[in-house]
Design a protein around this motif. Structure first.
Motif, PDB file in Angstrom:
ATOM      1  N   ALA A 165       8.025  40.540  21.208  1.00 16.48           N
ATOM      2  CA  ALA A 165       6.661  40.366  20.698  1.00 16.48           C
ATOM      3  C   ALA A 165       6.129  38.957  20.931  1.00 16.48           C
ATOM      4  O   ALA A 165       4.914  38.761  21.058  1.00 16.48           O
ATOM      5  CB  ALA A 165       6.621  40.699  19.204  1.00 16.48           C
ATOM      6  N   ASP A 166       7.016  37.967  20.970  1.00 10.67           N
ATOM      7  CA  ASP A 166       6.566  36.592  21.209  1.00 10.67           C
ATOM      8  C   ASP A 166       5.876  36.482  22.557  1.00 10.67           C
ATOM      9  O   ASP A 166       4.747  35.982  22.666  1.00 10.67           O
ATOM     10  CB  ASP A 166       7.756  35.626  21.166  1.00 10.67           C
ATOM     11  N   TYR A 167       6.557  36.938  23.586  1.00 10.12           N
ATOM     12  CA  TYR A 167       6.054  36.762  24.950  1.00 10.12           C
ATOM     13  C   TYR A 167       4.886  37.695  25.237  1.00 10.12           C
ATOM     14  O   TYR A 167       3.915  37.294  25.901  1.00 10.12           O
ATOM     15  CB  TYR A 167       7.207  36.945  25.936  1.00 10.12           C
ATOM     16  N   ASP A 168       4.954  38.911  24.741  1.00 10.88           N
ATOM     17  CA  ASP A 168       3.814  39.810  24.910  1.00 10.88           C
ATOM     18  C   ASP A 168       2.587  39.261  24.182  1.00 10.88           C
ATOM     19  O   ASP A 168       1.456  39.400  24.653  1.00 10.88           O
ATOM     20  CB  ASP A 168       4.165  41.210  24.399  1.00 10.88           C
ATOM     21  N   GLY A 169       2.829  38.601  23.045  1.00 12.29           N
ATOM     22  CA  GLY A 169       1.730  37.963  22.327  1.00 12.29           C
ATOM     23  C   GLY A 169       1.129  36.807  23.104  1.00 12.29           C
ATOM     24  O   GLY A 169      -0.093  36.616  23.111  1.00 12.29           O
ATOM     25  N   TRP A 170       1.986  36.020  23.763  1.00 13.11           N
ATOM     26  CA  TRP A 170       1.473  34.938  24.604  1.00 13.11           C
ATOM     27  C   TRP A 170       0.549  35.503  25.696  1.00 13.11           C
ATOM     28  O   TRP A 170      -0.557  34.995  25.908  1.00 13.11           O
ATOM     29  CB  TRP A 170       2.621  34.197  25.282  1.00 13.11           C
ATOM     30  N   ALA A 171       1.045  36.528  26.380  1.00 17.85           N
ATOM     31  CA  ALA A 171       0.279  37.091  27.496  1.00 17.85           C
ATOM     32  C   ALA A 171      -1.048  37.674  27.004  1.00 17.85           C
ATOM     33  O   ALA A 171      -2.095  37.502  27.643  1.00 17.85           O
ATOM     34  CB  ALA A 171       1.098  38.146  28.218  1.00 17.85           C
ATOM     35  N   ALA A 172      -1.008  38.366  25.864  1.00 18.42           N
ATOM     36  CA  ALA A 172      -2.225  38.969  25.329  1.00 18.42           C
ATOM     37  C   ALA A 172      -3.263  37.915  24.958  1.00 18.42           C
ATOM     38  O   ALA A 172      -4.467  38.173  25.007  1.00 18.42           O
ATOM     39  CB  ALA A 172      -1.892  39.829  24.107  1.00 18.42           C
ATOM     40  N   ALA A 173      -2.792  36.716  24.613  1.00 21.03           N
ATOM     41  CA  ALA A 173      -3.702  35.633  24.226  1.00 21.03           C
ATOM     42  C   ALA A 173      -4.170  34.805  25.418  1.00 21.03           C
ATOM     43  O   ALA A 173      -4.875  33.806  25.226  1.00 21.03           O
ATOM     44  CB  ALA A 173      -3.022  34.739  23.199  1.00 21.03           C
ATOM     45  N   GLY A 174      -3.756  35.180  26.626  1.00 21.95           N
ATOM     46  CA  GLY A 174      -4.259  34.500  27.814  1.00 21.95           C
ATOM     47  C   GLY A 174      -3.229  33.791  28.668  1.00 21.95           C
ATOM     48  O   GLY A 174      -3.581  33.233  29.710  1.00 21.95           O
ATOM     49  N   ALA A 175      -1.947  33.802  28.243  1.00 28.94           N
ATOM     50  CA  ALA A 175      -0.899  33.161  29.041  1.00 28.94           C
ATOM     51  C   ALA A 175      -0.424  34.137  30.120  1.00 28.94           C
ATOM     52  O   ALA A 175       0.658  34.734  30.021  1.00 28.94           O
ATOM     53  CB  ALA A 175       0.255  32.720  28.146  1.00 28.94           C
ATOM     54  N   THR A 176      -1.235  34.276  31.142  1.00 27.44           N
ATOM     55  CA  THR A 176      -0.953  35.232  32.217  1.00 27.44           C
ATOM     56  C   THR A 176       0.399  34.925  32.866  1.00 27.44           C
ATOM     57  O   THR A 176       0.698  33.783  33.214  1.00 27.44           O
ATOM     58  CB  THR A 176      -2.058  35.157  33.282  1.00 27.44           C
ATOM     59  N   GLY A 177       1.217  35.964  33.022  1.00 21.89           N
ATOM     60  CA  GLY A 177       2.509  35.800  33.666  1.00 21.89           C
ATOM     61  C   GLY A 177       3.659  35.545  32.707  1.00 21.89           C
ATOM     62  O   GLY A 177       4.801  35.422  33.144  1.00 21.89           O
ATOM     63  N   TRP A 178       3.368  35.505  31.391  1.00 28.46           N
ATOM     64  CA  TRP A 178       4.405  35.157  30.412  1.00 28.46           C
ATOM     65  C   TRP A 178       4.756  36.315  29.483  1.00 28.46           C
ATOM     66  O   TRP A 178       5.336  36.099  28.414  1.00 28.46           O
ATOM     67  CB  TRP A 178       3.969  33.933  29.623  1.00 28.46           C
ATOM     68  N   SER A 179       4.436  37.545  29.853  1.00 27.37           N
ATOM     69  CA  SER A 179       4.833  38.690  29.032  1.00 27.37           C
ATOM     70  C   SER A 179       6.350  38.875  29.109  1.00 27.37           C
ATOM     71  O   SER A 179       7.013  38.313  29.993  1.00 27.37           O
ATOM     72  CB  SER A 179       4.140  39.957  29.524  1.00 27.37           C
ATOM     73  N   TYR A 180       6.890  39.658  28.201  1.00 32.46           N
ATOM     74  CA  TYR A 180       8.341  39.850  28.179  1.00 32.46           C
ATOM     75  C   TYR A 180       8.890  40.396  29.500  1.00 32.46           C
ATOM     76  O   TYR A 180       9.882  39.856  30.019  1.00 32.46           O
ATOM     77  CB  TYR A 180       8.744  40.748  27.011  1.00 32.46           C
ATOM     78  N   PRO A 181       8.280  41.447  30.082  1.00 33.39           N
ATOM     79  CA  PRO A 181       8.818  41.911  31.374  1.00 33.39           C
ATOM     80  C   PRO A 181       8.768  40.843  32.468  1.00 33.39           C
ATOM     81  O   PRO A 181       9.580  40.871  33.399  1.00 33.39           O
ATOM     82  CB  PRO A 181       7.916  43.103  31.722  1.00 33.39           C
ATOM     83  N   GLU A 182       7.829  39.900  32.353  1.00 34.84           N
ATOM     84  CA  GLU A 182       7.701  38.869  33.381  1.00 34.84           C
ATOM     85  C   GLU A 182       8.642  37.686  33.173  1.00 34.84           C
ATOM     86  O   GLU A 182       9.000  36.992  34.131  1.00 34.84           O
ATOM     87  CB  GLU A 182       6.246  38.375  33.432  1.00 34.84           C
ATOM     88  N   VAL A 183       9.059  37.436  31.931  1.00 30.06           N
ATOM     89  CA  VAL A 183       9.991  36.325  31.702  1.00 30.06           C
ATOM     90  C   VAL A 183      11.448  36.773  31.701  1.00 30.06           C
ATOM     91  O   VAL A 183      12.347  35.950  31.936  1.00 30.06           O
ATOM     92  CB  VAL A 183       9.670  35.570  30.387  1.00 30.06           C
TER      93      VAL A 183
END
Length: 517
Positions: free
Chosen positions: A100-118
């Motif tokens: 949820a941390d990384y998916d939350g980052w991506a949802a807030a605009g941190a493109t490329g930092w979702s869990y599947p991407e990290v």
């Protein structure tokens, strides 16, 4: 005046990774600047000895300002000042955080930092002794292993948590984070595996890598809107180390924003107050987050780590890589919800088979153990700012621990979980009395106890966050040739210990820099 392609400031958890990955290209020249010295001290490598590094030459030995949420106490903030940085003085817990941390980052605009991407970058760094599966990998530089200690007090804690109704979790970095168990560790053969050990030492002989030790960075040199080098002090001589391509700040959540502000990048009002020319008005230093932890300490008749430093245990460590000296102090723990209905945990526990009080600085004169909660997803926000325009002045730091009702409720809920676990047979059988625990169990007393004894869990983040100070490729906004790669770029503090996420971020940053991401 020396010139390199990349100048990396800070040979810590991120900087060592970057130095190793960027120099894989023999045509790329990298300078790695480190204020501390070599990681040769025995106490660095023996896991159970790491508290002996506090307030030594290997520690920046920082302090917060008066913290308004905990009675205006100042808190001790150890940070590594040595090759490997804080990965050379930490508790070696390998924890990635929650999906949820990384998916939350991506949802807030941190493109490329979702869990599947990290996840691929976590796996790329890892050499897990358990082998390869969907979450873990083998063959990476960083050895991840199970504890060689298996201390009986840690076993008792896990059993007590299970008796209290919490499920056993064999892999906090796997399918789910909830539950209790032993942590996996960044250890190799029972010894510390810092990023210096894992990444830097194997590449020190590369001709395209220059490590500048005992070199204190003063500021980033910016010319025409572009970072062109770093001003450093080595042995009393101030010089500029030139960067033909990029300057990369990996000095950590407290020092990276300080260096940006000294370089004219930061809140305009703050910089002007110190007579610093404002090159870019950015919210540098804002958004500081950390995990605030409160530990209960109990006396016990079971032999604790207090007596671990025996000749027999030293021989066991040397000959077999196991025994009490391999204990990382925080050997076991768990993840819980302070209230029902949470999709991700908001409380993390650490259990130490030794007394751990007065911010880890208190004397250990009897056998005991400690465990307790931290606020895992804090809503409190602090700030790092300048104390002085002098580069040798420590930054001014205030975390604002427990200044929101949500965080106060969370720590009280976590304390109640701790008391429930302490009341189970597996622990009552080994507890001989209280050392430092709440006198009563009212909400008010539990909060007052947490405010009195609490401390940092050593996980500061978010002072140069993606979206505020850097873009998703970690480039400082509106400044060419300048990136930040360390925990300061995290939009929020991950749910867990932060060393593994920093290593992941540096692995990803290396690809971003090379254009391979």
């Amino acid at each position: 005046m020396n010139s390199y392609d990349y100048v990396v400031v800070g040979a810590g958890s991120a900087g060592c990774v970057l130095a190793a990955r960027l120099t894989e290209d023999p045509d790329v020249r990298v300078a790695l600047i480190e204020a501390g010295g070599p990681d040769t001290a025995q106490e660095i490598h023996i896991p159970a000895a790491f508290p002996q590094l506090f307030k030594t030459e290997f520690d920046w030995d920082l302090d917060s300002g008066p913290e308004p949420g905990i009675g205006d106490r100042r808190t001790y903030l150890p940070r590594g000042k040595v090759l490997g940085g804080s990965s050379s003085i930490n508790a070696m817990i390998y924890m990635r955080g929650n999906r949820a941390d990384y998916d939350g980052w991506a949802a807030a605009g941190a493109t490329g930092w979702s869990y599947p991407e990290v996840l691929p970058y976590f796996r790329r760094s890892e050499d897990n002794e358990r082998g390869e599966d969907a979450f873990h990998s083998v063959g990476g530089p960083l050895t991840v292993s199970d504890s060689r200690s298996q201390h009986p007090l840690a076993t008792a804690f896990v059993q007590a948590a299970e008796q209290a109704g919490y499920k056993r979790n064999e892999d906090f970095n796997g399918e789910t984070q909830f539950g209790v168990g032993r942590f996996q560790l960044t250890q190799r053969g029972g010894m510390r595996c810092s990023t210096a050990v894992a990444y830097l030492h194997p590449v020190l002989e590369r001709p395209n890598l220059t490590v500048l030790g005992a070199a204190r960075a003063h500021r980033v040199v910016i010319e025409g809107g572009r970072a062109t080098g770093v001003e450093v002090n080595r042995g009393g001589t101030v010089e500029v180390v030139r960067a033909d391509r990029e300057v990369i700040l990996s000095a950590g959540t407290y020092e990276s924003p300080k260096l940006l502000m000294l370089s004219g990048i930061g809140p305009a009002a703050t910089l002007s107050a110190f007579g610093i020319d404002v090159l870019r008005d950015l919210p540098v230093g804002h958004g500081l987050q950390d995990h605030y932890m409160a530990l209960l300490n109990f006396r016990t008749g079971v032999e604790s780590l207090m007596s671990a430093a025996s000749p027999e245990n030293a021989q066991l460590l040397e000959s077999a890589g196991r025994g009490p000296l391999t204990c990382n102090i925080g050997e076991a723990g768990g993840f819980f919800g302070s209230r029902d209905g949470l999709d991700a945990p908001d409380v993390q526990f650490h259990m130490a088979p030794v007394l751990f009080h007065e911010e880890g600085l208190g004397p250990v004169t009897e056998h005991g153990f400690a465990f307790g909660p931290c606020v895992l997803a804090p809503t409190s926000r602090g700030q790092v700012t300048l104390r002085s325009p002098r580069p040798d002045a420590a930054p001014r730091i205030v975390h604002n621990y427990l200044t929101t009702a949500e965080d106060r409720d969370c720590i009280v809920g976590g304390m109640r979980i701790a008391l429930r676990i302490a009341a189970q047979d597996a622990l009552t059988e080994v507890i001989t009395g209280p050392f430092d625990v709440p006198d009563t169990h009212s909400d008010a007393e539990l909060l007052a106890f947490a405010q009195r004894v609490g401390q940092t869990l050593y996980h500061p983040t978010s002072t140069c966050a993606i979206g505020a100070v850097v873009d998703p490729e970690l480039r400082v906004l509106d400044v060419a040739g300048l990136r930040v790669v360390d925990a300061s770029v995290f939009p929020t503090v991950p749910r867990g210990n932060t060393n593994a996420p920093v290593i992941m971020a540096a692995e990803k940053a290396a690809d971003l820099i090379r254009g391979a991401a």
